[in-house]
Design a protein around this motif. Structure first.
Motif, PDB file in Angstrom:
ATOM      1  N   ARG A 167     -21.778  28.694  19.475  1.00 20.37           N
ATOM      2  CA  ARG A 167     -21.169  27.379  19.223  1.00 20.37           C
ATOM      3  C   ARG A 167     -20.098  27.072  20.264  1.00 20.37           C
ATOM      4  N   SER A 182     -18.674  29.335   8.261  1.00 23.79           N
ATOM      5  CA  SER A 182     -18.078  30.401   9.061  1.00 23.79           C
ATOM      6  C   SER A 182     -16.833  30.972   8.369  1.00 23.79           C
ATOM      7  N   LYS A 186     -16.543  34.643   5.783  1.00 30.18           N
ATOM      8  CA  LYS A 186     -15.630  35.754   6.116  1.00 30.18           C
ATOM      9  C   LYS A 186     -14.643  36.020   4.982  1.00 30.18           C
TER      10      LYS A 186
HETATM   11  N1  URA Z   1     -12.328  29.313  12.255  1.00 35.75           N
HETATM   12  C1  URA Z   1     -13.420  30.044  11.934  1.00 35.75           C
HETATM   13  O1  URA Z   1     -13.304  31.178  11.497  1.00 35.75           O
HETATM   14  N2  URA Z   1     -14.628  29.507  12.082  1.00 35.75           N
HETATM   15  C2  URA Z   1     -14.814  28.277  12.563  1.00 35.75           C
HETATM   16  O2  URA Z   1     -15.941  27.833  12.680  1.00 35.75           O
HETATM   17  C3  URA Z   1     -13.678  27.518  12.899  1.00 35.75           C
HETATM   18  C4  URA Z   1     -12.436  28.056  12.730  1.00 35.75           C
END
Ligand code: URA
Length: 409
Positions: A167, A182, A186
């Motif tokens: 990206r 994203s 996490k």
């Molecule tokens: N922070 C992230 O961890 N992922 C993203 O896509 C944008 C900001």
């Protein structure tokens, strides 16, 4: 098959879980090529995704790696994430505040991206500080002192690492569904019970408008609901750099002065108190007002700063060893007036040019360089006053100061 999936998204249609799984996992194992994934990402960027697609993608991301289990640690674990900004060292301040109030903090942070710095880079300016703790060490440490700040392990959402890198070089970073998956993958894989997201908006942020920041916030709350995790968000300004320091060692020193209560109210200090109060409110199930009073007290009685010292020494860091460059250059006010604007993006570019971040993968960060803002937005200045000091390394920088500071008569 892969072409059919890409084409379906190009036409703005909804992809099934199976289609998303096929193409994303195909990319991770090498069957789908960079240009095919780049094409799909651009189609997602342009046509968006339905909530169902976003939930599916988040699950595919989470399942690509380990899901950490901190259930053996007592208390509600509240994680915090920022979508990234210039001078954003809030984690260094709020994590010790929150931990000093008895809410366990397990923070897995990232490195800098583009012009924005990462918490792990900042912590590496402290000589000796260990950023690669193993799961067992993390659990041991949080049980012992209630706080850990470490880097993300390689097994945490490997899909995100691969997709993010693509990206970054295909102009598809700012897609709201992709950002939401994203971040949330996490946070959920990191084993948090509750999640607080600081959504940055403005010139120096990924999202440039309040509407987009609101959309992202709502989407992340929905993903949280899907996983039965409370998610709160705060939308905060990133037109102006956060705080006075930009650059790794300088930012750690600024965080220390906030923890010591040496900084008066300013947008950075206020944001730290706001985020910390939200985390304490979530972690203790108390009102934000009560949490705020506890936060102020932890600064006043020194417990937040002491927790920071405990954290650094547990992770083998030496704060007395932080080096700041002695090669300084002051930027003077060209006229008298009021500081109207300090451009976050231009400051980000300047600190990167000084060597505080990486311009290419092989660059080495210079932890001793950066920018220190003596004047903030709204401050009165006289012609010749020092607006900022540059701490320089070996790199030559060519700066257009007029682009950075706007002073109104
Ligand atoms: N922070 C992230 O961890 N992922 C993203 O896509 C944008 C900001």
């Amino acid at each position: 098959m892969i072409l059919d999936i890409i084409n379906k998204k190009r036409l703005g249609k909804e992809l099934t879980y199976k289609e998303l799984d096929t193409i994303f996992n195909g990319y991770l194992n090498g069957d789908v090529l960079d240009y095919q994934m780049a094409s799909l990402l651009m189609a997602i960027c342009i046509n968006g995704m339905s909530d169902e697609e976003i939930f599916a993608l988040t699950k595919i991301f989470i399942d690509s790696g380990d899901i950490l289990d901190f259930s053996s640690v007592d208390g509600i674990k509240v994680d915090k994430h920022s979508t990234g900004g210039i001078g954003d060292k809030t984690t260094l301040v709020i994590a010790p505040i929150v931990a000093s109030l008895g809410v366990p903090v397990i923070k897995m942070s990232g490195r800098g991206l583009g012009y924005t710095g990462g918490t792990i880079d900042k912590l590496e300016s402290i000589p000796g500080y260990r950023v690669n703790l193993k799961d067992k060490e993390i659990i041991h440490q949080v049980k012992d002192i209630g706080i850990v700040i470490t880097g993300q392990t390689a097994c945490l959402v490997p899909m995100d690492k691969a997709i993010y890198a693509l990206r970054d070089v295909t102009a598809t970073v700012s897609s709201i569904p992709l950002i939401a998956s994203s971040i949330m993958s996490k946070k959920i894989a990191s084993g948090a019970d509750k999640i607080l997201i600081d959504v940055k908006v403005g010139k120096g942020a990924l999202l440039k408008t309040k509407e987009d920041a609101k959309k992202l916030s709502e989407l992340m709350v929905k993903i949280g609901e899907f996983y039965q995790k409370e998610v709160r968000t705060i939308i905060s300004d990133m037109n102006t750099p956060l705080g006075r320091a930009i650059g790794n060692g300088l930012e750690v020193k600024e965080a220390i002065s906030v923890l010591k209560g040496e900084e008066k109210s300013n947008p950075f200090v206020d944001l730290c108190y706001d985020l910390a109060s939200e985390m304490v409110s979530m972690g203790k199930n108390i009102s934000k007002k009560d949490a705020y009073n506890q936060v102020l007290q932890s600064i006043k009685d020194g417990s937040a700063y002491n927790k920071f010292l405990e954290l650094v020494s547990y992770q083998k860091g030496d704060i007395n060893g932080i080096k700041i460059s002695q090669k300084k250059l002051d930027i003077l006010a060209p006229s008298s007036g009021i500081v109207k604007r300090i451009d976050a993006l231009e400051i980000g570019k300047l600190s990167l040019a000084l060597g505080a971040g990486k311009e290419t993968l092989n660059d080495k960060i210079d932890y001793s360089v950066g920018v220190y803002l003596h004047k903030l937005v709204g401050d009165k200045v006289k012609e010749g006053d020092v607006l900022a000091t540059l701490y320089m390394g070996n790199k030559k920088v060519d700066v257009n100061y007029d682009k950075i500071f706007t002073i109104d008569m």
